[in-house]
Design an enzyme around this catalytic site. Structure first.
Site, mmCIF file in Angstrom:
data_model
loop_
_atom_site.group_PDB
_atom_site.id
_atom_site.type_symbol
_atom_site.label_atom_id
_atom_site.label_comp_id
_atom_site.label_asym_id
_atom_site.label_seq_id
_atom_site.Cartn_x
_atom_site.Cartn_y
_atom_site.Cartn_z
ATOM 1 N N ASP A 10 0.871 -1.171 0.000
ATOM 2 C CA ASP A 10 0.000 0.000 0.000
ATOM 3 C C ASP A 10 0.912 1.226 0.000
ATOM 4 O OD1 ASP A 10 -2.362 1.638 0.389
ATOM 5 O OD2 ASP A 10 -1.711 1.839 2.460
ATOM 6 N N ALA A 12 0.025 5.299 1.368
ATOM 7 C CA ALA A 12 -0.083 6.131 2.572
ATOM 8 C C ALA A 12 -0.344 5.283 3.807
ATOM 9 C CB ALA A 12 -1.196 7.159 2.406
ATOM 10 N N ALA A 43 -13.078 9.380 10.301
ATOM 11 C CA ALA A 43 -12.440 9.561 8.991
ATOM 12 C C ALA A 43 -11.518 8.406 8.655
ATOM 13 C CB ALA A 43 -11.670 10.877 8.960
ATOM 14 N N MET A 47 -10.681 3.942 5.727
ATOM 15 C CA MET A 47 -9.454 4.228 4.986
ATOM 16 C C MET A 47 -9.001 3.012 4.174
ATOM 17 S SD MET A 47 -7.682 6.946 4.513
ATOM 18 C CE MET A 47 -7.882 7.945 5.977
ATOM 19 N N LYS A 51 -11.417 6.924 -2.796
ATOM 20 C CA LYS A 51 -11.812 8.100 -2.013
ATOM 21 C C LYS A 51 -13.278 8.478 -2.197
ATOM 22 C CE LYS A 51 -7.811 7.885 -0.416
ATOM 23 N NZ LYS A 51 -7.674 6.952 0.718
ATOM 24 N N HIS A 54 -15.033 6.260 0.049
ATOM 25 C CA HIS A 54 -14.759 6.703 1.415
ATOM 26 C C HIS A 54 -15.748 7.804 1.806
ATOM 27 C CE1 HIS A 54 -11.361 7.257 4.545
ATOM 28 N NE2 HIS A 54 -12.445 7.868 5.003
ATOM 29 N N ARG A 158 -10.565 -1.374 -3.427
ATOM 30 C CA ARG A 158 -10.687 -2.201 -2.238
ATOM 31 C C ARG A 158 -12.104 -2.128 -1.666
ATOM 32 N NH1 ARG A 158 -5.586 0.978 -0.078
ATOM 33 N NH2 ARG A 158 -3.932 -0.128 -1.162
ATOM 34 N N ASP A 184 -1.703 -1.245 5.776
ATOM 35 C CA ASP A 184 -1.931 -0.702 7.119
ATOM 36 C C ASP A 184 -3.387 -0.469 7.468
ATOM 37 O OD1 ASP A 184 -1.885 1.620 5.205
ATOM 38 O OD2 ASP A 184 -2.326 2.711 7.048
#
Length: 262
Positions: A10, A12, A43, A47, A51, A54, A158, A184
């Site tokens: 991944d 970030a 938020a 993740m 986006k 999201h 994802r 992560d």
């Protein structure tokens, strides 16, 4: 002999942007602009998704949805989603280059894996346009992968497995059992699980931990142990095969997986 031939990283919170702060701050500001205070924990919860998804996930949270209804006397719609996404993109692009510093030990560990003939691919919740900013900025600081796949042009991001499969095609990796996904977020874990590849969660520097490096180092030994245990539990609950403290554990883990497969 069966062995790991490819590690898919991944970006970030895993390879760069310790704590995954670039998107978090943009999401908070985007919703604040319409009078809704989203917490950092809220938020961070979705993740790893694309986006736009999201943003939808944030609107779908009961507390945030109720805040919107109380303010605007109606339910949110797709126009609201697009509006927050456009604002998110504007905010993100204004600071994105600032959040491309590699996480400690990532560069040297991946160099060690490359020396063993392992290919390094990557997936991300960012769009291709966002990665056109991130990739050269990270490269200028010493971080590169052999391949980067976004969800642009694919059936979905994802937690679907398509970005991993595209990496396998691009890097000519014939077996899913030769692939290890390292990330992560819970979405990273689900992506790896759905692709049927070895799936490893990373704790230190992660979105799930949600701390700056300074904040993490300032924790007492007991608090650090507790917070890391909480992240480890969530990642295993999501289906991770393994969860490591940080990337320095990856070479030894790959060696253990190789032995397990033979």
């Amino acid at each position: 002999m069966k062995k790991i031939e490819c590690v898919i990283m991944d970006w970030a919170g895993t390879a760069i942007d310790y704590g995954c702060f670039a998107p978090v701050s943009a999401f908070l500001e985007s919703f604040r602009a319409i009078g809704i205070e989203v917490t950092a924990e809220e938020a961070r919860r979705p993740m790893g998704l694309t986006k736009i998804d999201h943003v939808r996930a944030l609107f779908d949270m009961p507390r945030i949805g109720k805040c919107f209804e109380d303010l605007y006397h109606r339910s949110y719609n797709e126009e609201d989603v697009q509006g927050r996404y456009e604002d998110f993109q504007r905010l993100l692009f204004s600071t994105l280059k600032e959040y491309t510093t590699p996480i400690p030990h990532v560069i040297e560990t991946l160099d060690q894996l490359r020396a063993q003939g392992i290919k390094i691919g990557s997936t991300t919740g960012y769009t291709r346009e966002m990665m056109d900013v991130v990739i050269p900025a990270a490269a200028a600081k010493g971080y590169q992968t052999e391949n980067c796949v976004t969800s642009d042009g694919l059936p979905g991001g994802r937690p679907y497995p398509y970005m991993i499969y595209k990496n396998m095609c691009d890097l000519a990796v014939p077996s899913r059992m030769s692939v290890l996904k390292y990330g992560d977020t819970i979405s990273d874990i689900k992506e790896g699980v759905n692709a049927g590849v070895w799936t490893v969660g990373a704790i230190i520097g992660s979105n799930e931990m949600g701390l700056t490096e300074e904040e993490f180092l300032q924790l007492s030994a007991e608090d650090r142990k507790q917070k890391m245990a909480e992240v480890r539990h969530r990642m295993y609950a999501a289906g991770a095969d393994y969860v490591v403290d940080d990337i320095t554990e990856l070479p030894a883990l790959i060696e253990a997986i190789n032995k397990r497969m033979n």
